[in-house]
Design an enzyme around this catalytic site. Structure first.
Site, PDB file in Angstrom:
ATOM      1  N   LYS A  39      39.389  47.429  30.955  1.00 14.87           N
ATOM      2  CA  LYS A  39      38.179  47.418  31.773  1.00 14.87           C
ATOM      3  C   LYS A  39      38.251  48.577  32.765  1.00 14.87           C
ATOM      4  CE  LYS A  39      35.592  44.507  35.032  1.00 14.87           C
ATOM      5  NZ  LYS A  39      35.524  43.217  35.740  1.00 14.87           N
TER       6      LYS A  39
ATOM      7  N   ARG B 140      29.542  44.142  42.277  1.00 13.08           N
ATOM      8  CA  ARG B 140      29.795  43.608  43.621  1.00 13.08           C
ATOM      9  C   ARG B 140      28.519  43.043  44.235  1.00 13.08           C
ATOM     10  NH1 ARG B 140      34.125  48.423  44.927  1.00 13.08           N
ATOM     11  NH2 ARG B 140      35.725  47.551  43.553  1.00 13.08           N
TER      12      ARG B 140
ATOM     13  N   LYS C  79      43.131  46.931  33.914  1.00 13.88           N
ATOM     14  CA  LYS C  79      41.897  46.976  34.708  1.00 13.88           C
ATOM     15  C   LYS C  79      42.049  48.087  35.738  1.00 13.88           C
ATOM     16  CE  LYS C  79      38.903  44.154  37.659  1.00 13.88           C
ATOM     17  NZ  LYS C  79      38.722  42.817  38.270  1.00 13.88           N
TER      18      LYS C  79
ATOM     19  N   GLU D 218      51.495  47.639  31.031  1.00 16.02           N
ATOM     20  CA  GLU D 218      50.853  46.418  31.513  1.00 16.02           C
ATOM     21  C   GLU D 218      50.440  45.516  30.340  1.00 16.02           C
ATOM     22  OE1 GLU D 218      50.385  45.236  34.458  1.00 16.02           O
ATOM     23  OE2 GLU D 218      50.250  46.833  35.952  1.00 16.02           O
TER      24      GLU D 218
END
Length: 336
Positions: free
Chosen positions: A261, A219, A209, A246
């Site tokens: 993402k 948001r 991400k 990751e």
């Protein structure tokens, strides 16, 4: 008056024997030889539910997207399932926030009761997923708890994630989506779920991400209280090898699905992820990607429906077997 005869091509012109255009000549031919196919079952619909509202609240920067009431959430979920959408990812907006996001682990908190609503409504027909992060619940808007000097405390946050995972599982979630990018989050969540007897609850890990500029409309959708940025825990957009590290770590810790993402600006990462791991790879077509297409279409600059389908097909072509998109229900309805 008759037209002059067409000139005879010079002897040196060699007519092509191999003509790739033959397979593009008609729509049925193009459909027959298509290398990538988009299916409703590939799509996951993100949904927002807001505590304390009596009617759905439109998200201004995301035309067509709503902060739902519990009742309208159930209706939207039914419509998605009837269209054939593969899953639902739920985000919640609580009425009150605090420094450690207590509403995230409260069995009577909006996220947990809304998960239970969805499971009761459509749980036998789809996969009910829940975002597992604190950013929607903290008054500072960060994805974890803070130290006294204002930094995100990775290991203290893992304790909260573990409790949140168990609360979501007890509410009935089939899958949890840890999105905070804390080191060790998948291992902590898997251990907590297993210890509580929820061994069948799966983990869709937001494994790569990025600290992206494309999250702005989201948001608004979650009434974010963020101050500062998330660059100390979300990934640098310049890095790919780090993303693969990751992703491998999350798989080793027990992730059942890994996700990249955003999607559209990171198709190279999606491709490399699909080539690196054997678990399914998901990609999230995020709020900013959605808003750009809707805004351009509203101005008459692009053909909206074609652009929507093209972007989703390209995400699949890059290697994502699952795509989270706010257009999931709409697209599912018009797929053959």
């Amino acid at each position: 008056m008759t037209s002059p005869p067409s000139p005879t091509p010079p002897e040196s012109v060699i007519r092509p024997r191999i003509r790739p255009r033959r397979l593009r000549r008609t729509a049925p031919l193009r459909r027959l030889v298509a290398e990538t196919r988009l299916s409703a079952a590939d799509l996951v619909l993100p949904l927002f539910v807001k505590e304390g509202v009596s009617a759905p609240v439109p998200v201004g920067s995301m035309p067509g997207v709503l902060q739902h009431t519990r009742d309208s959430l159930r209706k939207a979920a039914r419509e998605a399932v009837e269209a054939g959408v593969g899953g639902l990812m739920l985000f919640a907006v609580p009425a009150t926030k605090d420094p450690i996001g207590r509403a995230a682990t409260d069995p009577d908190g909006i996220l947990n009761v809304a998960v239970a609503d969805l499971v009761a409504e459509v749980g036998d027909a789809t996969i009910v997923m829940a975002d597992l992060c604190l950013d929607e619940f903290t008054d500072h808007g960060h994805c974890g708890v803070l130290t006294d000097d204002g930094h995100v405390d990775n290991d203290a946050t893992l304790d909260h994630y573990a409790r949140m995972a168990v609360a979501l599982a007890e509410a009935g979630a089939h899958m949890v989506g840890p999105s905070g990018m804390m080191d060790g989050q998948v291992a902590a969540i898997r251990a907590a779920l297993d210890a509580a007897g929820h061994t069948d609850v799966s983990i869709l890990a937001y494994a790569a991400k990025y600290a992206s500029a494309f999250y702005g409309p989201f948001r608004e959708a979650v009434d974010s209280s963020l101050t500062g940025d998330r660059k100390t825990y979300q990934m640098d957009p310049a890095n790919t090898a780090e993303a693969l590290r990751e992703i491998r770590l999350d798989v080793a810790e027990g992730a059942d699905i890994v996700m990249v993402k955003p999607a559209m600006a990171y198709l190279d990462v999606v491709r490399r992820a699909a080539e690196t791991v054997e678990v399914p790879v998901a990609a999230y077509q995020v709020s900013g990607e959605y808003a750009m297409i809707e805004a351009a279409a509203a101005n008459g600059w692009i053909e909206r429906d074609r652009a929507v389908t093209e972007t989703l097909t390209c995400i699949r072509r890059a290697g994502a077997s699952i795509v989270l998109t706010y257009w999931a229900t709409e697209v599912a309805r018009r797929l053959p």
